[in-house]
Design a protein around this motif. Sequence first.
Motif, PDB file in Angstrom:
ATOM      1  N   GLY A 246       0.899  -1.227   0.052  1.00  0.00           N
ATOM      2  CA  GLY A 246       0.108  -0.075  -0.121  1.00  0.00           C
ATOM      3  C   GLY A 246       0.738   1.321  -0.020  1.00  0.00           C
ATOM      4  O   GLY A 246       1.822   1.387   0.650  1.00  0.00           O
ATOM      5  N   VAL A 247       0.234   2.338  -0.666  1.00  0.00           N
ATOM      6  CA  VAL A 247       1.114   3.611  -0.560  1.00  0.00           C
ATOM      7  C   VAL A 247       0.031   4.728  -0.745  1.00  0.00           C
ATOM      8  O   VAL A 247      -0.937   4.657  -1.357  1.00  0.00           O
ATOM      9  N   THR A 248       0.115   5.872   0.121  1.00  0.00           N
ATOM     10  CA  THR A 248      -0.527   6.920  -0.163  1.00  0.00           C
ATOM     11  C   THR A 248       0.582   8.486   0.133  1.00  0.00           C
ATOM     12  O   THR A 248       1.715   7.889   0.721  1.00  0.00           O
ATOM     13  N   VAL A 249       0.055   9.342  -0.241  1.00  0.00           N
ATOM     14  CA  VAL A 249       0.746  10.466  -0.059  1.00  0.00           C
ATOM     15  C   VAL A 249       0.271  11.634   0.688  1.00  0.00           C
ATOM     16  O   VAL A 249      -1.134  11.548   0.684  1.00  0.00           O
ATOM     17  N   GLY A 250       0.866  12.487   1.184  1.00  0.00           N
ATOM     18  CA  GLY A 250       0.283  13.701   2.015  1.00  0.00           C
ATOM     19  C   GLY A 250       1.255  14.526   2.403  1.00  0.00           C
ATOM     20  O   GLY A 250       2.244  14.311   2.201  1.00  0.00           O
ATOM     21  N   VAL A 251       0.658  16.110   2.533  1.00  0.00           N
ATOM     22  CA  VAL A 251       1.503  17.006   2.432  1.00  0.00           C
ATOM     23  C   VAL A 251       1.317  17.477   3.823  1.00  0.00           C
ATOM     24  O   VAL A 251       0.461  17.820   4.531  1.00  0.00           O
ATOM     25  N   VAL A 252       2.611  17.742   4.573  1.00  0.00           N
ATOM     26  CA  VAL A 252       2.538  18.228   6.041  1.00  0.00           C
ATOM     27  C   VAL A 252       3.774  19.259   6.201  1.00  0.00           C
ATOM     28  O   VAL A 252       4.737  18.925   5.777  1.00  0.00           O
ATOM     29  N   GLY A 253       3.191  20.479   6.593  1.00  0.00           N
ATOM     30  CA  GLY A 253       4.426  21.429   7.075  1.00  0.00           C
ATOM     31  C   GLY A 253       4.863  21.729   5.748  1.00  0.00           C
ATOM     32  O   GLY A 253       6.500  22.089   5.924  1.00  0.00           O
ATOM     33  N   GLY A 254       4.397  21.708   4.321  1.00  0.00           N
ATOM     34  CA  GLY A 254       4.898  22.276   3.260  1.00  0.00           C
ATOM     35  C   GLY A 254       5.612  20.918   2.602  1.00  0.00           C
ATOM     36  O   GLY A 254       6.326  21.498   1.549  1.00  0.00           O
ATOM     37  N   LYS A 255       5.895  19.848   2.957  1.00  0.00           N
ATOM     38  CA  LYS A 255       6.534  18.967   2.527  1.00  0.00           C
ATOM     39  C   LYS A 255       5.799  17.714   2.041  1.00  0.00           C
ATOM     40  O   LYS A 255       4.637  17.307   2.696  1.00  0.00           O
ATOM     41  N   THR A 256       6.108  16.853   1.142  1.00  0.00           N
ATOM     42  CA  THR A 256       5.123  15.810   0.522  1.00  0.00           C
ATOM     43  C   THR A 256       5.923  14.551   1.185  1.00  0.00           C
ATOM     44  O   THR A 256       7.057  14.342   0.783  1.00  0.00           O
ATOM     45  N   PHE A 257       4.959  13.699   1.845  1.00  0.00           N
ATOM     46  CA  PHE A 257       5.618  12.638   2.171  1.00  0.00           C
ATOM     47  C   PHE A 257       4.750  11.238   1.459  1.00  0.00           C
ATOM     48  O   PHE A 257       3.599  11.550   1.489  1.00  0.00           O
ATOM     49  N   ALA A 258       5.339  10.396   1.401  1.00  0.00           N
ATOM     50  CA  ALA A 258       4.744   8.905   1.013  1.00  0.00           C
ATOM     51  C   ALA A 258       4.914   7.953   2.028  1.00  0.00           C
ATOM     52  O   ALA A 258       5.792   7.803   2.699  1.00  0.00           O
ATOM     53  N   PHE A 259       3.858   7.032   2.446  1.00  0.00           N
ATOM     54  CA  PHE A 259       3.565   6.353   3.358  1.00  0.00           C
ATOM     55  C   PHE A 259       3.393   4.688   2.697  1.00  0.00           C
ATOM     56  O   PHE A 259       2.442   4.677   2.075  1.00  0.00           O
ATOM     57  N   VAL A 260       4.300   3.998   2.979  1.00  0.00           N
ATOM     58  CA  VAL A 260       4.401   2.834   2.346  1.00  0.00           C
ATOM     59  C   VAL A 260       4.245   1.466   3.450  1.00  0.00           C
ATOM     60  O   VAL A 260       5.113   1.546   4.322  1.00  0.00           O
ATOM     61  N   GLY A 261       3.381   0.601   3.248  1.00  0.00           N
ATOM     62  CA  GLY A 261       2.944  -0.437   3.995  1.00  0.00           C
ATOM     63  C   GLY A 261       3.708  -1.828   3.703  1.00  0.00           C
ATOM     64  O   GLY A 261       3.510  -1.976   2.292  1.00  0.00           O
ATOM     65  N   LEU A 262       4.471  -2.195   4.245  1.00  0.00           N
ATOM     66  CA  LEU A 262       5.046  -3.459   4.148  1.00  0.00           C
ATOM     67  C   LEU A 262       4.324  -4.670   4.562  1.00  0.00           C
ATOM     68  O   LEU A 262       4.193  -4.880   5.535  1.00  0.00           O
ATOM     69  N   GLU A 263       3.508  -5.265   3.575  1.00  0.00           N
ATOM     70  CA  GLU A 263       2.525  -6.277   3.890  1.00  0.00           C
ATOM     71  C   GLU A 263       3.045  -7.680   4.721  1.00  0.00           C
ATOM     72  O   GLU A 263       2.441  -7.795   5.370  1.00  0.00           O
TER      73      GLU A 263
ATOM     74  N   PRO B 233      -5.757  14.657   6.133  1.00  0.00           N
ATOM     75  CA  PRO B 233      -5.156  15.878   6.315  1.00  0.00           C
ATOM     76  C   PRO B 233      -5.594  16.575   7.598  1.00  0.00           C
ATOM     77  O   PRO B 233      -6.857  16.286   8.028  1.00  0.00           O
ATOM     78  N   ALA B 234      -4.842  17.521   8.168  1.00  0.00           N
ATOM     79  CA  ALA B 234      -5.345  18.179   9.339  1.00  0.00           C
ATOM     80  C   ALA B 234      -6.693  18.951   9.055  1.00  0.00           C
ATOM     81  O   ALA B 234      -7.618  19.061  10.236  1.00  0.00           O
ATOM     82  N   SER B 235      -6.942  19.349   8.017  1.00  0.00           N
ATOM     83  CA  SER B 235      -8.087  20.075   7.761  1.00  0.00           C
ATOM     84  C   SER B 235      -9.423  19.165   7.711  1.00  0.00           C
ATOM     85  O   SER B 235     -10.371  19.737   7.948  1.00  0.00           O
TER      86      SER B 235
END
Length: 519
Positions: free
Chosen positions: A267-284, A332-334
């Motif tokens: 799995g992978v998703t992305v999000g912007v926090v503090g002006g940076k773009t992060f990717a979050f990858v799940g290791l099944e 996201p925080a919003s």
Amino acid sequence: MKKLAFLGLGLTLALAACQRTPTPDTPLVRTLDFTAYDTADHKLRPGKSGKLSLDAEPEYIAVSGDSSLAYVTLQESNALATVDIATGKVTALKSLGLKDHSKAGNGLDASDKDGKINIRNWPVYGAYMPDAVAAFEVGGQTYLITANEGDSRDYKGFGDEVRVAKLKLDPTAFPNAAELQQDAALGRLTVSSVDADTDGDGDADRLVAFGARSASIWRASDLSLVSDTGELFERKTAELSPSTFNSQGTAQDFDTRSDNKGPEPEGVTVGVVGGKTFAFVGLERTGGLMVLDVSNPAAPAYVDYAHFIKTDADPKSGAAGDLAPEGVLFIPASDSPSGQPLLVASHEVSGSVSVYTVAADGKLSLKGRYQAAPFQYDKGVAEISAYDKASKQLFVVNGLTGSVDLLSLADPSKPTFVKSVSLSAYGAGANSVAIKDGVIALAVEATTKTDAGKVVFLNADGSVRGQPVTVGALPDMLTFTPDGRHLLVAGEGEPSSDYSVDPAGTVSIVNVAKALEAR
């Protein structure tokens, strides 16, 4: 004052109406296939039929920020496809090629019988074969990030797996074949039988493993490779959780997955926090979540590895923590009930849903956790999750019951079960869920998986909303376009177990407004 307030309200509504663009006049559903690509050689991994329309099994879909283009992973074919949503056409198709594990930084641990962590270079290629894909923008350009899980075609009627020890290796390509085929070397590694013989003389000229054990970033405009994390995931799990290296999540299974896809990013998703773009990858398999800073797509940087695992516990006891992340969701925080950005991971083996707070630097802190009870080991109790910000609920696909479970996330530290909604009236059960503006959509496969599936729409309270929409066979991942006008559905079209029935792989484009109209 009342009159002025009324005029102000009227002006607000008028402006809102002007900002809304009418829904495109597209049909209720358009289901696309890949027959147009059957005749040409696109250097894709072949299946039994040799026709892309049947061999392609669309797995996951990401959509551009302007809602115009969709990007589809064809996992078993090792390819990406681009779909123009307005015209309903596949406009591009590209093989993702092979990763060279003999190059520096691309090593892997290839044996489950060497009794140790042994990440090194080998004369092996990896077919990227991504599962999940996510789209993000940097500098006005759209990029895609893929979780390169790998997957074989493993049916009674056709299979493409073989261990290196069982192959006849070409003596020119592999002069040290006897050494390589030892169990502690490459002998145990599972590779592709259909990719091995490149000259048709009956021996293996190359070794192609399933998956790349990494995340890759691709340029959306031409689907070219921008960067790959190389051996990072295996290196970091070896460093930070050595007792569960290439395992099923616990120390009891140490190194048992080295011969087959390693940590298995899914799995992978992305999000912007503090002006940076992060990717979050799940290791099944190994478990846990890798966090990458992808603000510079050419150089993804490691940020964190977070996992809630009790390494010495029996995984079947229910005390081992989170096993096998299947779905990864960024809030996201919003939209967050806590006002902080959150990451939600759903675990199909442990049946748990964990909620993490995402700090400004991208690091994760476990905030809350839900464990389905009674405990059911490896039954898919918590697969894919989606969040409805209005009701502050998570909708979690339950693969065991075929239903969707509603969890309250009003207090993220205490995700709480609300109720389960059965989908048995529409087929065998849900595979995926997506939510946009209070509309909950679920992909439901048919009782006979080779038959056409359905998309079912629900309200936030779980009641049915509108009539179900018929889509392709075995609908899996589905996603709304950012503007909410369309819903895209990946129809895997897997064959029957004996391969006597092989439906086409499809992508369905559903007009959401028409789907919600009375019919």
